[in-house]
Motif scaffolding. Structure first.
Motif, PDB file in Angstrom:
ATOM      1  N   TRP A 116     -37.507 -63.182 -41.344  1.00  0.00           N
ATOM      2  CA  TRP A 116     -37.406 -63.846 -42.647  1.00  0.00           C
ATOM      3  C   TRP A 116     -36.959 -62.869 -43.726  1.00  0.00           C
TER       4      TRP A 116
ATOM      5  N   ARG B 126     -41.397 -62.835 -36.685  1.00  0.00           N
ATOM      6  CA  ARG B 126     -40.968 -63.812 -37.688  1.00  0.00           C
ATOM      7  C   ARG B 126     -40.937 -63.251 -39.118  1.00  0.00           C
TER       8      ARG B 126
ATOM      9  N   LEU C 273     -34.316 -66.674 -36.052  1.00  0.00           N
ATOM     10  CA  LEU C 273     -35.400 -67.553 -36.501  1.00  0.00           C
ATOM     11  C   LEU C 273     -35.332 -68.908 -35.807  1.00  0.00           C
ATOM     12  N   LEU C 274     -34.139 -69.449 -35.666  1.00  0.00           N
ATOM     13  CA  LEU C 274     -33.998 -70.747 -35.005  1.00  0.00           C
ATOM     14  C   LEU C 274     -34.340 -70.657 -33.521  1.00  0.00           C
ATOM     15  N   ARG C 275     -33.943 -69.575 -32.872  1.00  0.00           N
ATOM     16  CA  ARG C 275     -34.277 -69.406 -31.455  1.00  0.00           C
ATOM     17  C   ARG C 275     -35.774 -69.253 -31.252  1.00  0.00           C
ATOM     18  N   SER C 276     -36.442 -68.496 -32.125  1.00  0.00           N
ATOM     19  CA  SER C 276     -37.880 -68.319 -31.974  1.00  0.00           C
ATOM     20  C   SER C 276     -38.625 -69.613 -32.299  1.00  0.00           C
ATOM     21  N   ARG C 277     -38.067 -70.434 -33.175  1.00  0.00           N
ATOM     22  CA  ARG C 277     -38.682 -71.720 -33.498  1.00  0.00           C
ATOM     23  C   ARG C 277     -38.611 -72.670 -32.317  1.00  0.00           C
ATOM     24  N   SER C 278     -37.485 -72.666 -31.625  1.00  0.00           N
ATOM     25  CA  SER C 278     -37.344 -73.564 -30.475  1.00  0.00           C
ATOM     26  C   SER C 278     -38.209 -73.135 -29.299  1.00  0.00           C
ATOM     27  N   ARG C 279     -38.496 -71.843 -29.188  1.00  0.00           N
ATOM     28  CA  ARG C 279     -39.387 -71.365 -28.130  1.00  0.00           C
ATOM     29  C   ARG C 279     -40.825 -71.791 -28.365  1.00  0.00           C
ATOM     30  N   HIS C 280     -41.244 -71.787 -29.653  1.00  0.00           N
ATOM     31  CA  HIS C 280     -42.632 -72.121 -29.990  1.00  0.00           C
ATOM     32  C   HIS C 280     -42.878 -73.618 -29.965  1.00  0.00           C
ATOM     33  N   ALA C 281     -41.840 -74.408 -30.114  1.00  0.00           N
ATOM     34  CA  ALA C 281     -42.022 -75.875 -30.191  1.00  0.00           C
ATOM     35  C   ALA C 281     -42.265 -76.498 -28.846  1.00  0.00           C
TER      36      ALA C 281
END
Length: 60
Positions: free
Chosen positions: A12, A8, A52-60
């Motif tokens: 960023w 991440r 960033l959006l793909r990694s955010r959806s994996r963590h959610a």
């Protein structure tokens, strides 16, 4: 290498740095070279943003 580029903080950095360069390059460099630099950096920024959006959806 893939683990480093998909972390991440690196995503960023790539997103913000390349987005800034894409916004400034057409004004700082004359002619088509500045426009192409801005487009290229914008593509890289979009790729980092999508990561960033793909990694955010994996963590959610």
């Amino acid at each position: 290498m893939k683990a480093l580029l998909s972390s991440r903080p690196v995503l960023w950095f790539l997103f913000l740095f390349n987005l800034t360069v894409a916004a400034v390059a057409p004004f700082a460099v004359d002619g088509s070279r500045g426009i192409l630099t801005g487009v290229g950096m914008g593509v890289v920024a979009l790729g980092a943003g999508s990561g960033l959006l793909r990694s955010r959806s994996r963590h959610a």
